[in-house]
Each structure stands twice: as structure tokens, then as C-alpha cells.
Design an enzyme around this catalytic site. Structure first.
Site, PDB file in Angstrom:
ATOM      1  N   ASP A  94     -23.155 -28.851   6.766  1.00  0.00           N
ATOM      2  CA  ASP A  94     -23.429 -30.058   5.982  1.00  0.00           C
ATOM      3  C   ASP A  94     -24.747 -30.023   5.223  1.00  0.00           C
ATOM      4  O   ASP A  94     -25.215 -31.055   4.754  1.00  0.00           O
ATOM      5  CB  ASP A  94     -23.395 -31.284   6.894  1.00  0.00           C
ATOM      6  CG  ASP A  94     -24.530 -31.284   7.908  1.00  0.00           C
ATOM      7  OD1 ASP A  94     -25.035 -30.188   8.239  1.00  0.00           O
ATOM      8  OD2 ASP A  94     -24.920 -32.374   8.374  1.00  0.00           O
ATOM      9  N   GLU A  95     -25.341 -28.844   5.069  1.00  0.00           N
ATOM     10  CA  GLU A  95     -26.653 -28.788   4.443  1.00  0.00           C
ATOM     11  C   GLU A  95     -26.865 -27.431   3.785  1.00  0.00           C
ATOM     12  O   GLU A  95     -26.448 -26.406   4.312  1.00  0.00           O
ATOM     13  CB  GLU A  95     -27.731 -29.027   5.501  1.00  0.00           C
ATOM     14  CG  GLU A  95     -29.126 -29.195   4.959  1.00  0.00           C
ATOM     15  CD  GLU A  95     -30.092 -29.617   6.047  1.00  0.00           C
ATOM     16  OE1 GLU A  95     -31.180 -30.103   5.712  1.00  0.00           O
ATOM     17  OE2 GLU A  95     -29.768 -29.460   7.250  1.00  0.00           O
TER      18      GLU A  95
END
Length: 346
Positions: A94-95
Site C-alpha cells: 500500500d505504499e
């Protein structure tokens, strides 16, 4: 991404929307992997023991993780990133860092690119993302948290040094609780305090990390975005429904963990030299034990044997074991392994 795992679950299950959700664990065992913003309002956060999370938020809803879904959504997001740049350094599902100094669409303003990417993510996945824009990785990361959820922030070169000086060291990305506590014992509470310390002082107290702290205290981070950043470790762990006190039972639990990480490494053509065993006891005390060998580990059976060699000396135990984990690291890929074997044979 904003509360990524929990947001995916709320997206896919309308009954969870607007409610406090924890992904992972259960009401009695395990730890929280992700928490919705509704749950965070009660102090529920990732890595919090599930029993503590339930105590803080009695109405908390626990959801079993669906990592195959999270990986699929992550792949959609990476495709959106790739519409703008090939310089993408994933940190997790997610990053990621993106270098958009030169970008495929020729957009001159980085904030505009961030706005476009966030809108595309919303259109494609239905999820909210936040962005941090700056001239270096450290400050981009710090900026990404300033206007969460569903926002973005900019730290310009002129703003950078002052921003760092005003920031509490415990909020620095990469400074964990133990390091923050050590800094505070040394009278270092803010970036300004850190900046006031000399390089020799920081190296004396923090070793190799001292030079890093010296630089970021001045808003300096020259690390490049690395699109092919090598994977440093692969691990798996399991929290048990009942604490384990028997050696044979603990050995049995190692088998599926080893099989899982070996399958992943085989698919990625990774071979390792280091095996690390993680043990969390019933009182949440956590220890690790590692062993590194000179040659690449040839099989899952050998990984399990090494893990057992690290596990066995811990028995008999004075308190039950609630979690076991196994991690492989010190990687070389299969091509390197073949080359090494050929050199040895010759």
C-alpha cells in the site's frame, strides 16, 4: 493508501462501512494488521494485541485478512503509477516512492501528478490515497501523513529544514520507540535538538546510523528512488488459538510456515543463507534467534532443520508460546546460485 486492508474490506462489504473494523487477529488472539479510521478513533492501530483492541473498542469488528485481494488491488495501483513514471520503489502493498522529476506525461508540477494519481486510484479501485510531495524521500514520507486521510501535502526545499527542526524525533520515519527513548535520554526531543548534536556525538551513540540522523536533521536525504529494490527477507508467522508448551507441537507448527516461505522464494527464484526464528510468549515477550550458513540453503527440509535447531534449545519453556515465525534472508537469486555452484565445481 488510507487504512488499506480495512478500506478494501469496507469497500467489498457495505455492512462494514462507517464501523470500526480490524483486519487480522480475533477477539481473543493475535494482533491487528490494519484498522479502519473509525477504529483508530478508539486508539486501535496496527500491531496492537487483539485483546487490547477489543478492550479499547468493544464494538470492534474483526475481519480475516484476504491478502490475495490486497495484492490484486495493489497491482492495479502500480499500473496507475506506471502511467506516469517507471521510477517506482514499492515499500509494501500500500505504499511506494515515485520519482516524477521526468515523467511520461510531461507534467511540470508534482502536486498535479499526485492529484491525478489519487483521482485515478479512486476511479479504478474505489479507495482513497494520500500523497506526500517533496525533494527527498524522507520528507515525502513525512508529508504523506500530514493530511491523511484522502489528502496530500507538500514540503518544499525552503520549508524542509524548518519542518524537521520543529518535528518531535519520535515522529521521524525510521526512528522506532527504542531509538526515540534513547534520544530523549540524551536530551534530544526535536529535530532542532538533533541538529544541535555534532556528527561525532551521534556516531558515538548511534553507530552507523549517526551519520543518517545528522543528515536528516538538516533536511538532507540523497537516497534515490530504486525501482528494482531487492527483497531483503521473506517470512511467515502464525498466532495460535492456544499457547504451546510442548516441543513436538511447536516443531509441528514450523512445517507449514517453512513450506509457505519456501514456495514464495521458489516462485521468485530466491535462495537464502540466513534463517531467523521469531517467538512470542504468552506475556507478549518476543525473541528472535538466527543462523547464517556459508552456502545457499538447498531445500525446505534444510530450512526446517535449521529452524528446529533454533527452536529446540528454548525448551522446556517457562511460559506458553502464542506465536511462531520463520524468516529467510541474505538472499541470492537462482542465477547467482548456479554460477556459484559452477565455480565450485571447476
Amino acid at each position: 493508501m488510507d487504512a488499506f486492508y480495512a478500506s478494501v474490506e469496507q469497500r467489498d462489504n457495505p455492512e462494514l462501512r462507517g464501523k470500526p473494523v480490524a483486519v487480522g487477529g480475533s477477539a481473543a488472539r493475535g494482533v491487528v494488521a490494519a484498522a479502519s479510521y473509525e477504529a483508530r478513533a478508539f486508539g486501535v492501530r496496527s500491531a496492537l494485541p487483539s485483546v487490547t483492541a477489543k478492550r479499547r473498542c468493544p464494538q470492534l469488528i474483526f475481519v480475516t485478512p484476504r491478502f490475495e485481494v490486497y495484492r490484486a488491488v495493489s497491482a492495479q495501483i502500480r499500473e496507475i503509477f506506471a502511467e506516469h513514471t517507471d521510477l517506482i520503489e514499492p515499500l509494501s502493498l500500500d505504499e511506494a516512492y515515485l520519482d516524477v522529476t521526468e515523467n511520461k506525461q510531461g507534467i511540470a508540477i508534482a502536486t498535479k501528478i499526485a492529484t491525478i494519481i489519487r483521482a485515478r486510484i479512486k476511479d479504478v479501485t474505489g479507495l482513497n490515497a494520500s500523497a506526500g510531495i517533496s525533494y527527498c524521500k524522507f520528507l515525502a514520507k513525512m508529508a504523506s501523513d500530514l493530511n491523511k486521510p484522502n489528502g496530500q501535502a507538500v514540503i518544499t526545499p525552503r520549508m524542509g529544514p524548518g519542518f524537521v527542526e520543529a518535528l518531535a524525533v519520535k515522529k521521524f520515519h525510521g526512528v522506532g520507540p527504542a531509538t526515540a527513548a534513547k534520544m530523549e535520554r540524551l536530551g534530544i526531543l526535536t529535530g532542532a535538538d538533533l541538529k544541535a548534536r555534532s556528527l561525532p556525538f551521534l556516531q558515538e551513540h548511534f553507530g552507523k546510523s549517526g551519520a543518517w540522523y545528522y543528515q536528516i536533521a538538516r533536511g538532507i536525504d540523497e537516497r534515490a528512488v530504486q525501482p528494482d529494490r531487492p527483497r531483503k527477507s521473506v517470512g511467515a508467522e502464525d498466532t495460535f488459538d492456544a499457547d504451546i508448551v510442548d516441543l513436538d507441537a511447536a516443531r509441528t507448527e514450523l512445517t507449514p510456515l517453512v513450506a509457505k516461505i519456501w514456495r514464495h522464494c521458489a516462485a521468485k527464484q530466491l535462495r537464502a543463507r540466513t534463517v531467523t526464528l521469531k517467538v512470542k510468549y504468552s506475556d507478549f515477550e518476543q525473541i528472535t534467534r538466527s543462523r547464517t550458513v556459508a552456502e545457499l540453503i538447498p531445500s525446505a527440509e534444510e530450512v526446517e532443520a535449521m529452524a528446529r535447531g533454533l527452536l529446540d534449545p528454548l525448551f522446556p519453556v517457562e511460559k506458553g508460546i502464542r506465536l511462531l515465525g520463520v524468516t529467510l534472508s541474505s538472499f541470492s537469486d537462482e542465477h547467482d546460485a548456479v554460477e556459484e555452484q559452477l565455480r565450485l565445481k571447476l
